[in-house]
Design a protein around this motif. Structure first.
Motif, PDB file in Angstrom:
ATOM      1  N   ASN A 188       0.815  -1.203   0.015  1.00  0.00           N
ATOM      2  CA  ASN A 188      -0.022  -0.096  -0.066  1.00  0.00           C
ATOM      3  C   ASN A 188       0.955   1.239  -0.084  1.00  0.00           C
ATOM      4  N   ARG A 189       1.905   1.351   0.976  1.00  0.00           N
ATOM      5  CA  ARG A 189       2.799   2.565   0.856  1.00  0.00           C
ATOM      6  C   ARG A 189       3.524   2.749  -0.533  1.00  0.00           C
ATOM      7  N   SER A 190       3.952   1.273  -1.121  1.00  0.00           N
ATOM      8  CA  SER A 190       4.511   1.483  -2.266  1.00  0.00           C
ATOM      9  C   SER A 190       3.626   2.234  -3.585  1.00  0.00           C
ATOM     10  N   ARG A 191       2.358   1.749  -3.501  1.00  0.00           N
ATOM     11  CA  ARG A 191       1.492   2.184  -4.221  1.00  0.00           C
ATOM     12  C   ARG A 191       1.197   3.633  -4.167  1.00  0.00           C
ATOM     13  N   LEU A 192       1.034   4.021  -2.829  1.00  0.00           N
ATOM     14  CA  LEU A 192       1.019   5.607  -2.576  1.00  0.00           C
ATOM     15  C   LEU A 192       1.972   6.363  -2.917  1.00  0.00           C
ATOM     16  N   ALA A 193       3.415   5.963  -2.850  1.00  0.00           N
ATOM     17  CA  ALA A 193       4.634   6.822  -3.488  1.00  0.00           C
ATOM     18  C   ALA A 193       4.678   6.697  -5.158  1.00  0.00           C
ATOM     19  N   GLU A 194       4.075   5.587  -5.779  1.00  0.00           N
ATOM     20  CA  GLU A 194       4.013   5.581  -6.968  1.00  0.00           C
ATOM     21  C   GLU A 194       2.836   6.445  -7.640  1.00  0.00           C
ATOM     22  N   VAL A 195       1.700   6.687  -7.068  1.00  0.00           N
ATOM     23  CA  VAL A 195       0.661   7.343  -7.647  1.00  0.00           C
ATOM     24  C   VAL A 195       0.861   8.774  -7.374  1.00  0.00           C
ATOM     25  N   LEU A 196       1.505   9.222  -6.352  1.00  0.00           N
ATOM     26  CA  LEU A 196       2.220  10.430  -5.820  1.00  0.00           C
ATOM     27  C   LEU A 196       3.365  11.091  -6.668  1.00  0.00           C
ATOM     28  N   ASP A 197       3.977  10.044  -7.608  1.00  0.00           N
ATOM     29  CA  ASP A 197       5.050  10.358  -8.052  1.00  0.00           C
ATOM     30  C   ASP A 197       6.511  10.504  -7.450  1.00  0.00           C
ATOM     31  N   LEU A 198       6.220  10.037  -6.105  1.00  0.00           N
ATOM     32  CA  LEU A 198       7.422  10.263  -5.305  1.00  0.00           C
ATOM     33  C   LEU A 198       8.220   8.812  -5.075  1.00  0.00           C
ATOM     34  N   ALA A 199       9.535   8.952  -4.347  1.00  0.00           N
ATOM     35  CA  ALA A 199      10.119   7.474  -4.232  1.00  0.00           C
ATOM     36  C   ALA A 199       9.687   7.158  -2.647  1.00  0.00           C
ATOM     37  N   PRO A 200       9.594   5.937  -2.549  1.00  0.00           N
ATOM     38  CA  PRO A 200       9.097   5.307  -1.003  1.00  0.00           C
ATOM     39  C   PRO A 200       9.876   6.066   0.003  1.00  0.00           C
ATOM     40  N   GLY A 201      11.313   6.225  -0.218  1.00  0.00           N
ATOM     41  CA  GLY A 201      11.914   6.700   0.828  1.00  0.00           C
ATOM     42  C   GLY A 201      11.776   8.275   1.008  1.00  0.00           C
ATOM     43  N   ASP A 202      11.004   8.924   0.162  1.00  0.00           N
ATOM     44  CA  ASP A 202      10.762  10.347   0.131  1.00  0.00           C
ATOM     45  C   ASP A 202       9.771  10.620   1.117  1.00  0.00           C
ATOM     46  N   ILE A 203       8.951   9.730   1.609  1.00  0.00           N
ATOM     47  CA  ILE A 203       7.942   9.837   2.530  1.00  0.00           C
ATOM     48  C   ILE A 203       8.332   9.497   4.059  1.00  0.00           C
ATOM     49  N   VAL A 204       8.085  10.616   4.758  1.00  0.00           N
ATOM     50  CA  VAL A 204       8.469  10.461   6.136  1.00  0.00           C
ATOM     51  C   VAL A 204       7.359  10.046   7.036  1.00  0.00           C
ATOM     52  N   TRP A 205       7.313   9.242   7.944  1.00  0.00           N
ATOM     53  CA  TRP A 205       6.233   8.676   8.722  1.00  0.00           C
ATOM     54  C   TRP A 205       6.792   8.938  10.186  1.00  0.00           C
ATOM     55  N   MET A 206       5.797   8.945  10.886  1.00  0.00           N
ATOM     56  CA  MET A 206       5.926   9.347  12.509  1.00  0.00           C
ATOM     57  C   MET A 206       5.612   8.000  13.283  1.00  0.00           C
ATOM     58  N   GLU A 207       6.232   7.910  14.429  1.00  0.00           N
ATOM     59  CA  GLU A 207       5.665   7.059  15.587  1.00  0.00           C
ATOM     60  C   GLU A 207       5.118   7.928  16.484  1.00  0.00           C
ATOM     61  N   GLN A 208       3.638   7.923  16.023  1.00  0.00           N
ATOM     62  CA  GLN A 208       2.795   8.797  16.827  1.00  0.00           C
ATOM     63  C   GLN A 208       2.303   8.395  18.089  1.00  0.00           C
ATOM     64  N   VAL A 209       2.446   9.031  19.093  1.00  0.00           N
ATOM     65  CA  VAL A 209       2.185   8.664  20.320  1.00  0.00           C
ATOM     66  C   VAL A 209       1.160   9.684  21.330  1.00  0.00           C
ATOM     67  N   HIS A 210       0.387  10.335  20.806  1.00  0.00           N
ATOM     68  CA  HIS A 210      -0.303  11.469  21.192  1.00  0.00           C
ATOM     69  C   HIS A 210       0.272  12.510  22.168  1.00  0.00           C
ATOM     70  N   SER A 211       1.414  12.828  21.683  1.00  0.00           N
ATOM     71  CA  SER A 211       2.150  13.997  22.481  1.00  0.00           C
ATOM     72  C   SER A 211       2.042  15.458  21.935  1.00  0.00           C
ATOM     73  N   ASN A 212       2.675  16.459  22.457  1.00  0.00           N
ATOM     74  CA  ASN A 212       2.816  17.650  21.528  1.00  0.00           C
ATOM     75  C   ASN A 212       4.444  17.858  21.136  1.00  0.00           C
ATOM     76  N   ASN A 213       5.195  16.747  20.821  1.00  0.00           N
ATOM     77  CA  ASN A 213       6.288  16.687  20.279  1.00  0.00           C
ATOM     78  C   ASN A 213       6.287  17.001  18.891  1.00  0.00           C
ATOM     79  N   VAL A 214       7.349  18.061  18.288  1.00  0.00           N
ATOM     80  CA  VAL A 214       7.348  18.606  16.989  1.00  0.00           C
ATOM     81  C   VAL A 214       8.913  18.227  16.612  1.00  0.00           C
ATOM     82  N   ALA A 215       9.099  17.566  15.552  1.00  0.00           N
ATOM     83  CA  ALA A 215      10.491  17.272  15.026  1.00  0.00           C
ATOM     84  C   ALA A 215      10.876  17.769  13.672  1.00  0.00           C
ATOM     85  N   LEU A 216      11.929  18.434  13.548  1.00  0.00           N
ATOM     86  CA  LEU A 216      12.266  18.928  12.313  1.00  0.00           C
ATOM     87  C   LEU A 216      13.274  17.643  11.600  1.00  0.00           C
TER      88      LEU A 216
END
Length: 243
Positions: free
Chosen positions: A48-76
């Motif tokens: 599914n993630r590979s198809r998402l990248a393909e449809v959006l014309d992105l490389a899979p490695g160019d999508i940044v995912w998060m380990e979401q924990v319901h915090s207020n942490n912001v990362a650069l």
């Protein structure tokens, strides 16, 4: 998930929300589940993630995912990541071509972009994160990187609506105290919260006025995954990037 048009491809910033249709996952994750932490077959999620990248014309490695924990942490982030950004609920970048992704199944996916100054962000605004200032902190981080509130555009994606997001009165009062404008009454006349409404008021107070909100409710709309409706279920995504 819809394909881009030529006009969309020419836009200075891209914002996309997915639905649950068009993927490889089986029940109860059918079918375009993008969450790799909910018990789905890892191969199906990867497809599914590979198809998402393909449809959006992105490389899979160019999508940044998060380990979401319901915090207020912001990362650069300034480039592709080897895995999900740990213990954070918002990511910000100035890097072109780097897509920031947020996973949800009732929480509010918030996409923010200042294409004039070249800063974008994606945030996961669930009840606790929104209550504890995840969006306020995200806007502050964007400003640190050169964005201005007047030129930030925000899109709030499909999420649990106030018509169906029922909570105890004490919880609604607590959220309202920290996120004014969020307490409401559900369609049944019980106490509820509308996180999107509270976030709109908060963003306006920060000087962010270019705000759009998708009104669809994930609890009532079967086109979306909903934790409140289904319990064990998948996750849809919101993505933002500077082409």
């Amino acid at each position: 998930m819809s394909l881009r048009t030529k006009n969309e491809a020419a836009r200075p910033v891209r914002m996309v929300f997915t639905t649950r249709a068009g993927g490889a996952s089986s029940s109860p994750y059918e079918s375009f589940n993008l969450g790799d932490h909910v018990g789905d077959d890892p191969d199906a999620v990867a497809a599914n993630r590979s198809r998402l990248a393909e449809v959006l014309d992105l490389a899979p490695g160019d999508i940044v995912w998060m380990e979401q924990v319901h915090s207020n942490n912001v990362a650069l982030v300034d480039g592709p990541q080897p895995g999900p950004v740990e213990a954070t609920d918002a990511v910000v970048t100035t890097r072109k071509g780097l897509a920031l992704a947020v996973l949800v199944a009732d929480c509010v996916p918030v996409l923010l972009a200042d294409h004039v100054n070249g800063v974008v962000a994606a945030a996961h605004a669930g009840r606790m994160g929104a209550r504890n200032g995840i969006i306020e902190r995200t806007v502050a981080k964007m400003v640190e990187l050169g964005a201005t509130p007047a030129t930030i555009q925000v899109m709030l994606g499909p999420a649990a609506s106030g018509r169906h997001y029922e909570v105890p009165p004490e919880m609604a009062a607590d959220v309202e105290k920290h996120l004014p404008g969020s307490r409401t009454r559900t369609g049944k006349g019980t106490t509820g919260i509308d996180v999107r409404a509270g976030l709109v008021r908060q963003l306006l107070s920060l000087g962010v006025t270019h705000i759009e909100a998708d009104p669809r409710c994930t609890i009532e709309d079967p086109d979306f995954f909903s934790y409140r409706r289904e319990g064990l279920t998948g996750r849809q995504a919101g993505l933002v990037w500077l082409p």
